[in-house]
Design an enzyme around this catalytic site. Structure first.
Site, PDB file in Angstrom:
ATOM      1  N   LYS A  77       0.849  -1.195   0.000  1.00 24.37           N
ATOM      2  CA  LYS A  77       0.000   0.000   0.000  1.00 24.37           C
ATOM      3  C   LYS A  77       0.883   1.244   0.000  1.00 24.37           C
ATOM      4  O   LYS A  77       1.925   1.278   0.680  1.00 24.37           O
ATOM      5  CB  LYS A  77      -0.906  -0.037   1.237  1.00 24.37           C
ATOM      6  CG  LYS A  77      -1.951   1.068   1.321  1.00 24.37           C
ATOM      7  CD  LYS A  77      -2.827   0.845   2.554  1.00 24.37           C
ATOM      8  CE  LYS A  77      -3.896   1.918   2.721  1.00 24.37           C
ATOM      9  NZ  LYS A  77      -4.745   1.653   3.912  1.00 24.37           N
ATOM     10  N   SER A 152      -9.529   1.742   3.189  1.00 21.33           N
ATOM     11  CA  SER A 152      -8.706   2.508   2.265  1.00 21.33           C
ATOM     12  C   SER A 152      -7.697   1.664   1.485  1.00 21.33           C
ATOM     13  O   SER A 152      -7.071   2.159   0.552  1.00 21.33           O
ATOM     14  CB  SER A 152      -7.949   3.601   3.053  1.00 21.33           C
ATOM     15  OG  SER A 152      -7.095   3.019   4.031  1.00 21.33           O
ATOM     16  N   SER A 176      -9.744  -0.692   7.309  1.00 21.82           N
ATOM     17  CA  SER A 176      -9.198  -0.462   5.971  1.00 21.82           C
ATOM     18  C   SER A 176      -8.485  -1.646   5.340  1.00 21.82           C
ATOM     19  O   SER A 176      -8.115  -1.586   4.170  1.00 21.82           O
ATOM     20  CB  SER A 176      -8.253   0.745   5.993  1.00 21.82           C
ATOM     21  OG  SER A 176      -8.983   1.937   6.134  1.00 21.82           O
TER      22      SER A 176
END
EC number: 6.3.5.7
Length: 489
Positions: A77, A152, A176
């Protein structure tokens, strides 16, 4: 390379046996990403030259038999810093940021000889639940390109679900990792707070953030956690608890026999879609058939979690994001007249709407005259929620329930309604407030879209969650279902 038909252990065995080289595997991974990512939009940055050089070096040295992740590609990420590889947090504020150091988890994966192939998309600074808040692109759900991948960590989830990589790292502040894992039909773990170092994670809510693995199977997830977990002198909140070989214990498909499982009535209340409820009730029946006891329990203060979280998380974010001022870090505006102008214009241009919203909320909650009414009260609610979990887990091995009230929603459907978007995390947020481990795994489908189940455990008892997840996986086939990429349902 068809990642839908293999797992980490099988891939490692093939690398050791030289049925495929690390370079061939890495090149095939990039070829696949380039073919699929024009539609999926999972990646922000690819690391092709460096990754291929690393793969060649691993081939020359020989893939280590005692390194179960050696030679295998991984995605990170883009809020996890990577030395010399652009790290943006999906924000204009950091559009050109090239870190001069690696995050601890980045270092640990390098020590495990994994090959970082690129950085995945996210909601800006990890603030959002759909990956629509990225400053650069909107990632699509692997099962239906008209749906969000969740957030996210939507880029990491979509990359794994679409077969671009077998494993990725995400971060989880209020759901997330778990929510995008559920929306994409993969496995995602939010570890216990402190299990994994946060050093090098671009901070959102420092008392809530945790880095965790996202994979296609429970066993692969367990292998990844063992690689990234452990104490780190750079992160004083990281735990000195020993890190077991989580995957080694995953051999018994009936390992839940004799366990007591709590199913909170609040997790199946109004607002949870019928298909989601039915999937969780069916999962409870599966556990009963395997010899576990499933009791209805109560987490009476769960409903206050979202409000407490958005005060605490936004307050911590407003503090953490002060550093991005156009002078020390981040984008600097042109045509400025004085110091105040630098601050105002740089931050106005660099931050997106959702980040600004949370900074303002956090600043208000911490301001004189409002601290007691908001932040202090939220902290007290947090303690009450922790005590609710503690009471249930005293008599139960773990808690089960849905990850999200609904399957993935349409792109554009909720982005203009922050409150509706926030409520999607109503079932995951309390786990972050309590600092507990939470495992998301596939448990069914609703109109062709995946439904995720969440298992919540005692602090530092990820092993029980993995055993329970593995038992469920071995007695169902949801994790074996793969998307017809982008096929609308």
């Amino acid at each position: 390379m068809d990642y839908f038909k293999t797992d980490l252990a099988s891939l490692h065995a093939d690398l050791v046996a030289k049925k495929i080289s690390a370079r061939e595997l890495t090149q095939a991974t990039f070829d696949n990403i380039k073919t699929t990512d024009a539609q999926v939009d999972a990646f922000l940055t690819l690391n092709e030259d460096a990754a291929l050089k690393q793969a060649t070096k691993i081939d020359e040295q020989g893939v280590a038999t005692d390194q179960p992740l050696a030679g295998i590609p991984v995605a990170l990420k883009d809020n996890i810093v990577t030395k010399g590889l652009k790290t943006t947090a999906a924000s204009k504020m950091l559009a050109n940021f090239n870190p001069v150091y690696d995050a601890t988890v980045t270092e640990k994966l390098a020590q495990a000889q994994m090959i970082t192939v690129g950085k995945t998309n996210l909601d800006e600074f990890a603030m959002g639940g759909s990956t629509e808040n990225s400053a650069f692109k909107t990632t699509k759900n692997a099962w239906d390109y008209t749906k969000v991948p969740g957030g996210s960590s939507g880029g990491s989830a979509a990359a794994v679900a679409s077969g671009q990589v077998l494993a990725a790292l995400g971060s989880d502040t209020g759901g997330s990792i778990r929510q995008p894992a559920a929306f994409n039909g993969i496995v995602g773990l939010k570890p216990t707070y402190g299990r994994v170092s946060r050093w090098g994670l671009i901070a959102f809510g420092s008392s809530l953030d945790q880095i965790g693995p996202m994979t296609r199977s429970v066993k692969d997830n367990a292998t990844m956690l063992s690689a990234i977990a452990g104490h780190d002198e750079h992160d004083l909140t990281s735990s000195t608890q020993p890190v077991p070989d989580f995957a080694a214990d995953l051999t018994d498909a009936t390992s839940v026999k004799g366990m007591r499982i709590g199913l909170p009535k609040e997790f199946l209340a109004d607002g949870v879609a019928d298909d989601v409820k039915q999937a969780i009730l069916a999962a409870a029946d599966t556990y009963r058939q395997l010899g576990a006891t499933v009791d209805e329990v109560s987490l009476p203060h769960n409903k206050y979690g979202v409000a407490a979280y958005y005060i605490i998380g936004s307050s911590e974010a407003s503090s953490n994001l002060q550093r991005f001022d156009g002078i020390r870090y981040g984008h600097r505006a042109d045509d400025v007249k004085n110091l105040e102008d630098v601050y105002v214009k740089s931050r106005s241009e660099g931050f997106g709407d959702e980040v600004k919203r949370r900074i303002m909320l956090g600043t208000f909650s911490l301001s004189a005259g409002f601290y007691d009414a908001y932040f202090l009260k939220a902290a007290k609610v947090r303690t009450v929620i922790m005590n609710d979990f503690k009471a249930v887990l005293k008599d139960h091995d773990f808690i089960m329930g849905p990850v999200a009230p609904t399957p993935a929603f349409g792109i554009g459907d909720e982005i203009k309604d922050p409150i509706t978007m926030y409520m999607n995390d109503v079932l995951t947020i309390p786990v972050n407030l309590a600092g507990l481990p939470g495992l998301s795994l596939p448990a069914g489908f609703s109109q062709g879209l995946p439904v995720g189940m969440q298992l919540i455990g005692r602090p530092f008892d990820e092993s029980t969650l993995y055993k329970a997840g593995y038992a469920f996986e071995q007695n169902t086939d949801f994790h074996l279902q793969v998307p017809t990429l982008g096929g609308q349902h």
